[in-house]
Design a protein around this motif. Sequence first.
Motif, PDB file in Angstrom:
ATOM      1  N   LEU A  74       0.772  -1.280  -0.114  1.00  0.00           N
ATOM      2  CA  LEU A  74       0.168  -0.034   0.058  1.00  0.00           C
ATOM      3  C   LEU A  74       0.724   1.178   0.035  1.00  0.00           C
ATOM      4  O   LEU A  74       0.299   2.308  -0.264  1.00  0.00           O
ATOM      5  CB  LEU A  74      -0.904   0.010   1.270  1.00  0.00           C
ATOM      6  N   ALA A  75       2.297   1.195   0.435  1.00  0.00           N
ATOM      7  CA  ALA A  75       3.153   2.282   0.769  1.00  0.00           C
ATOM      8  C   ALA A  75       2.687   3.295  -0.463  1.00  0.00           C
ATOM      9  O   ALA A  75       2.997   4.449  -0.536  1.00  0.00           O
ATOM     10  CB  ALA A  75       4.277   1.810   0.824  1.00  0.00           C
ATOM     11  N   PRO A  76       3.202   2.744  -1.932  1.00  0.00           N
ATOM     12  CA  PRO A  76       3.176   3.876  -2.962  1.00  0.00           C
ATOM     13  C   PRO A  76       2.040   4.417  -2.938  1.00  0.00           C
ATOM     14  O   PRO A  76       1.765   5.621  -3.959  1.00  0.00           O
ATOM     15  CB  PRO A  76       3.195   2.893  -4.299  1.00  0.00           C
ATOM     16  N   CYS A 119      -2.300  -9.828  -5.693  1.00  0.00           N
ATOM     17  CA  CYS A 119      -1.472  -8.555  -6.306  1.00  0.00           C
ATOM     18  C   CYS A 119      -0.210  -9.473  -6.777  1.00  0.00           C
ATOM     19  O   CYS A 119       0.418  -8.859  -7.775  1.00  0.00           O
ATOM     20  CB  CYS A 119      -0.970  -7.637  -5.275  1.00  0.00           C
ATOM     21  N   GLU A 120       0.065 -10.388  -6.153  1.00  0.00           N
ATOM     22  CA  GLU A 120       0.972 -11.347  -6.917  1.00  0.00           C
ATOM     23  C   GLU A 120       0.920 -12.071  -8.094  1.00  0.00           C
ATOM     24  O   GLU A 120       1.665 -12.267  -9.003  1.00  0.00           O
ATOM     25  CB  GLU A 120       1.534 -12.574  -5.657  1.00  0.00           C
ATOM     26  N   GLU A 128      -6.589   2.874  -8.356  1.00  0.00           N
ATOM     27  CA  GLU A 128      -7.888   2.426  -8.573  1.00  0.00           C
ATOM     28  C   GLU A 128      -8.076   0.821  -8.582  1.00  0.00           C
ATOM     29  O   GLU A 128      -8.831   0.428  -8.045  1.00  0.00           O
ATOM     30  CB  GLU A 128      -8.452   3.019 -10.077  1.00  0.00           C
ATOM     31  N   ASP A 129      -7.062   0.382  -8.920  1.00  0.00           N
ATOM     32  CA  ASP A 129      -6.775  -1.162  -8.850  1.00  0.00           C
ATOM     33  C   ASP A 129      -6.697  -1.605  -7.322  1.00  0.00           C
ATOM     34  O   ASP A 129      -7.237  -2.686  -7.043  1.00  0.00           O
ATOM     35  CB  ASP A 129      -5.553  -1.689  -9.623  1.00  0.00           C
ATOM     36  N   PHE A 136     -13.183  -5.220  -2.724  1.00  0.00           N
ATOM     37  CA  PHE A 136     -13.729  -6.394  -3.078  1.00  0.00           C
ATOM     38  C   PHE A 136     -13.708  -7.324  -1.657  1.00  0.00           C
ATOM     39  O   PHE A 136     -14.599  -8.269  -1.300  1.00  0.00           O
ATOM     40  CB  PHE A 136     -13.178  -7.352  -4.066  1.00  0.00           C
ATOM     41  N   TYR A 137     -12.573  -7.264  -1.068  1.00  0.00           N
ATOM     42  CA  TYR A 137     -12.438  -7.865   0.454  1.00  0.00           C
ATOM     43  C   TYR A 137     -12.547  -7.547   1.490  1.00  0.00           C
ATOM     44  O   TYR A 137     -12.316  -7.872   2.676  1.00  0.00           O
ATOM     45  CB  TYR A 137     -10.864  -8.171   0.468  1.00  0.00           C
TER      46      TYR A 137
END
Length: 302
Positions: A74-76, A119-120, A128-129, A136-137
């Motif tokens: 999440l950092a970026p 994400c992997e 937005e992704d 969703f989670y």
Amino acid sequence: MKQLPTRTEAKAHAKYLSRSLNINLSYAQDVVALRYNCHDWSELSTVFGQFSDKYMSCYGLASPEEKRAFSQLLAPYTAELQNAAHPDRHVPESLMHKIAEGHIPRVSGKVMSAVIRECEDSPPTTVEDIIDLLEFYDETASRVLVGQHRQIASNNTWLEPWVFGLRFYAYYHFKGKMVTILSREWDLDIHDAYLPHVRDRVFSRPWFQAYMVGYLAYLVKQFIGLGYDGTIKICCVNNYSALDYHEKKAAPYSRVGIHHLYRALLDCGGEYKWSLSQNGHKHDFGIELPFAALTSLKKGGK
């Protein structure tokens, strides 16, 4: 092997359950113990912080590695995520609010691991992704309201909040600011709830009815907090239907505690109702309650 909760973590979990579901703290501690396959709080207190495979049936605390990977992911997007919580669809308990307010340690390991794995498999390229994935989670009413925001008039969003040990499967029908919630399957999913040879152990705990009704109140208050009103209908609890209860059929494995739950729903203002299809056919018999009946409940589980 995984690490059991420390005393501090377990007490924080119990306090959250007590406050959120409006039940007595000692009963919330009993729930937490069952989450880790311990018979009661006393047994859990003997293994706080230990590494074990024996007690892991419903494990959900995030590991240090998961917390680190989730934070790095999440950092970026930190600045954008701090402003991403939307007042029309993100309730205060939502995943987006936890992240925006810097409360990442409150996110369950179940959610963290799912987001990391996604994400992997498909690395995000925009904020937005990330937002779509987090929504969703989400384990709160916000997961439902995101669909409503996207103009889905009716959806069958499922909620499986690890912190409560519940699975709540329902259809949500919106008409303006009115929402009709039809739950065809609602399960308590902790410890011995699904062991066929165990006779009513979880369901006969003194907190069971108040705990379950407390979750309904917790859920509808989230909708009310964003200006919605409506009704909620319960059709089935742990494979025992409201229709079977109405017809006085025995609960599977003598789980009479579910009888008492249905009785509690009726006592707090619920009514037996059939749903009707457009051609007049009856379906989905259940106990229906207005939101107001659940928001006025006194503290339970004492």
